[in-house]
Design an enzyme around this catalytic site. Sequence first.
Site, PDB file in Angstrom:
ATOM      1  N   SER A 103     110.878  45.583  -5.854  1.00  0.00           N
ATOM      2  CA  SER A 103     109.874  45.535  -4.427  1.00  0.00           C
ATOM      3  C   SER A 103     110.023  47.002  -4.180  1.00  0.00           C
ATOM      4  O   SER A 103     108.797  47.546  -3.635  1.00  0.00           O
ATOM      5  CB  SER A 103     110.406  44.503  -3.716  1.00  0.00           C
ATOM      6  OG  SER A 103     109.733  44.616  -2.449  1.00  0.00           O
ATOM      7  N   GLY A 104     111.168  47.596  -4.342  1.00  0.00           N
ATOM      8  CA  GLY A 104     111.299  49.066  -3.810  1.00  0.00           C
ATOM      9  C   GLY A 104     110.383  49.871  -4.606  1.00  0.00           C
ATOM     10  O   GLY A 104     109.897  50.953  -4.016  1.00  0.00           O
ATOM     11  N   TRP A 139     107.905  49.143  -6.156  1.00  0.00           N
ATOM     12  CA  TRP A 139     106.535  48.928  -6.010  1.00  0.00           C
ATOM     13  C   TRP A 139     105.929  49.753  -4.806  1.00  0.00           C
ATOM     14  O   TRP A 139     104.730  50.279  -4.814  1.00  0.00           O
ATOM     15  CB  TRP A 139     106.283  47.381  -5.654  1.00  0.00           C
ATOM     16  CG  TRP A 139     104.855  47.204  -5.426  1.00  0.00           C
ATOM     17  CD1 TRP A 139     103.662  46.892  -6.140  1.00  0.00           C
ATOM     18  CD2 TRP A 139     104.088  47.017  -4.167  1.00  0.00           C
ATOM     19  NE1 TRP A 139     102.656  46.567  -5.625  1.00  0.00           N
ATOM     20  CE2 TRP A 139     103.180  46.880  -4.229  1.00  0.00           C
ATOM     21  CE3 TRP A 139     104.754  47.239  -2.804  1.00  0.00           C
ATOM     22  CZ2 TRP A 139     102.121  46.572  -3.238  1.00  0.00           C
ATOM     23  CZ3 TRP A 139     103.695  47.174  -1.802  1.00  0.00           C
ATOM     24  CH2 TRP A 139     102.319  46.920  -2.002  1.00  0.00           C
ATOM     25  N   HIS A 140     106.865  50.214  -3.846  1.00  0.00           N
ATOM     26  CA  HIS A 140     106.522  50.690  -2.910  1.00  0.00           C
ATOM     27  C   HIS A 140     106.175  52.319  -3.085  1.00  0.00           C
ATOM     28  O   HIS A 140     105.389  52.873  -2.295  1.00  0.00           O
ATOM     29  CB  HIS A 140     107.605  50.463  -2.061  1.00  0.00           C
ATOM     30  CG  HIS A 140     107.572  49.473  -0.781  1.00  0.00           C
ATOM     31  ND1 HIS A 140     107.806  48.190  -1.320  1.00  0.00           N
ATOM     32  CD2 HIS A 140     106.624  49.084   0.310  1.00  0.00           C
ATOM     33  CE1 HIS A 140     107.598  47.335  -0.510  1.00  0.00           C
ATOM     34  NE2 HIS A 140     106.689  47.834   0.435  1.00  0.00           N
ATOM     35  N   GLY A 141     107.038  52.793  -4.026  1.00  0.00           N
ATOM     36  CA  GLY A 141     106.708  54.265  -4.260  1.00  0.00           C
ATOM     37  C   GLY A 141     107.645  54.657  -5.728  1.00  0.00           C
ATOM     38  O   GLY A 141     108.757  53.968  -5.788  1.00  0.00           O
TER      39      GLY A 141
END
Lengths: 475, 437
Positions: free
Chosen positions: A324-325, A327-329
């Site tokens: 998820s982290g 995915w954010h950047g």
Amino acid sequence: MVFSSILFLLYFLPIFLITYYVTPARFKNVVILVFSIFFYAWGAPKFVFVILGTTFFDFYVVRLMCNSKTSIQKKTFLIISICINLGLLCYFKYSNFFIDNVNYVLSSLGLEYIQWVKVILPIGISFYTFETITYVMDTYRGIHKPLTNVWDYQVYIMLFPKLIAGPIIRYHDLADQIEPVSRTKKSTIDDKLLGFYRFAIGLSKKVIIANQIGIFADEILSKNSADLNSGEAWLGIIAYTFQIYFDFSGYSDMAIGIAKMIGFQFPENFNNPYTSTSITDFWRRWHISVSSWMKNYLYIPLGGNKVATKGRLYFNLWLVFLISGLWHGASWNFVIWGVYHGTFLILERQFLLQLYEKMGQWIRILITFIIVAIGWVFFRLEDFGSACRFIQKLFEFNFVAIDIEARVVCVLIIATIFSFLTATSFGKKVQDYFYFDRYGNVKHTIVFLLLILLLILDVSLISAFGFNPFIYFRF
Amino acid sequence: MNSDKIYKRILYTAFIIIISCPVWSIKMKAMQFDKIQGSFKNTVLVDFNIENWFSADYQRSLEEHIVLNNHLSSIFIRISNQIDYSLFNEVHIAKGFMGKDKYMYEHAYIETYYGRDFVGEEKLRNYVRKIKFVQDTLRKLNKEFIYIQAPGKGSFFPEYIPESFKYGNTEVTNYYTLKKLLDEYGINHIDFRPYFLENKYKSKYPLFTQPGIHWSKYAMALVMDSINNFIEKGNNIDLPEISWDNVDIEYAKYEDNDLGDVLNLIFPISSEKYAYPRLVFEPHKNKDTPKVLMVGDSYLGTLYEDGFYRSFDSTSQFWFYNTSVLSLSFPHKLHKYQLKQLDVLRKSDIVILGCAEHNIEGQSWSFIENVYQYYAYGKTMSAYEISFMKKVDSCKGLSGNEILSTSEIKEISDDQGVSMDSAKTIKWLWKLETGQY
């Protein structure tokens, strides 16, 4: 083109809405598709062909998957589709990151760099590739029948309200709304008005709160940590905490509002996340569409809560948050941010939640808010060293009086009120009044006038942003 | 359809009408608002073509352009500015601010009043020495030189400067040092500052205004009359008279409200009224009308705008900051490099140089230096001018609509009646001069 621009608000949106409403129902999806393609092409004139091409290809791969006679064939097409989508995402979003890290290792070993021309990240790719994955997964699992028309699939993917910044709408949440005639029949004038209200609220969150507080946050967070005192550091990160929430949730509100105006019902993406009483609670309220996606398409396939050991459970949670982290950047700081949240989630499952139960609601809200705010340091300061120095500054506790402009104080107060209001019973009533309770004509009139005024204020602030004329030019 | 539904449809229709108003309100008289005031870099719309579309240059330029150039941008900006001013006492103006009691200033005036821009006596002495040389040389050529010193608002209204700006030395400043040197070297000059300060409370009408940065319109009329008298006495000539038969008392307008206007508010900040003499210009018949070359800042510029040049030969020129060239005989302003400056100097009978206090440090924007170099060493073009024109020539070779659009060049060509190549030169002169490239 962003929603909070003059071009979108005063030209694109009214032209789109008028065209949409005057078009016969059976052609409304054509209008959506044409305007959505234009909307995307405006900001990404070359990449629009990639998104159109890959969605075309993906549609037919999924059709082949659904028509497969054997499970091996079906699985093969599933894998092909997921590989195309993830491949796109990995290439455009992570190849630069990957090459940079490989080159770092190579240079540490004294070896030659890999020559690489940096790839430009197409806007919205993280959102729509996740949506294409929901389409193939939901049809594979038999949750919903696939679409029969490739243009309907394009409408699902390219629908401009959610195209570049979400929310990520799972296929089966939108499948029954794509058909234009039935959608038009179900759409009421109340939906349109509520859609406008939602849009105006979202725009105000972005323009009045996020943009204004963002200037202050940037001023502090762009300084060297050595030049800050603890008071400034805390103010800066709290300001950023508010900025990111009101910016992101404001954008989601605008997306939900526009969708409502044209007959679509999008699921909620935020639910007062800063009133959370734990990180577990926070992830049920923050960017709900992404956490929902992660849960349904990553966590559950990994076994979810039904794994054999706690160790395996914690590993799954941790992995989901790491991804998820990422995915954010495409940066280690985002990975660290994801791991930070994953760690707290695990700690809560182990003992923290039991500890919180002994505390009052507001203490739990405060603790959770502080944990989240500290996590945002990694999100905002993308250099790991700077993030660590900043966090160190937070805990030096050398507070010095700070001069803050009246306008910033005003916006901080507004942001605080609207972030925590629904933790009170009064706040819940206010929320219900605007979002859930029935609207009579009197209520419609009051809310309409209020939001029209807010809309005019928003457009005024956007127009004047950064406008500082000289009395005259010297020439 | 029941009445509730009809009512809701009316509300929703009103929403659509409101958000589309910049489009449909263009022709409506009730929706015509004052334009945005002030000088700012306005994004030029690049041409729409395939190249500009795929590079996203067209989209970027349209998005930026439309913010300040849609039909209602002025009112939107005013709403935002009014809210900031009324609620937070904030004003949005480059290099300007609001002092006590709503007196408006620009930063430069305060810097100069407190000596924070002091360039040092040596530099000023060097400058005045060259002025002396130029003055004496012009006298030998039967031309008069006059230096005019205008007061600045910081000196005139120090009492309204906010406390946080008050630091420095009000005794060691460019003004006082220059004043001393002008007297020491016998430069022919008029210093208006002592007169203004002496008459600050005695003058019939205000000499500076609350929302303006320049001397008031009333003060300009007095200054014009004073300069003309000075020229007449110094040259034994009889210039056409500038007088006024009446004075209108009105709320601040024109330069008296120049900073106020640039605030772009809905309601004016000043409720005071000021004097506007109705100027009468004597006809030229049987009068002397010398050719005047005046070089100055906006203080002298306001005199030019108010008709000061109507006393002189129509070919007289005003060189604004020694860059823009204005004349009653030109329909529009020129860049100084569009004409032969030394020819103009040679043909002039009187040369006037002047500025307000904060522009002393600019030292006539190379005017005195260039004239000095010409008369002392025969240099007809400065090194700066040579390099500048080389840059203009090389920029003319650049292509691409994001650099200079065809429509921009055609506009100048049509406006000034010049060829497209000359229009390109003119455009690049200004683009480079104003730092747009």
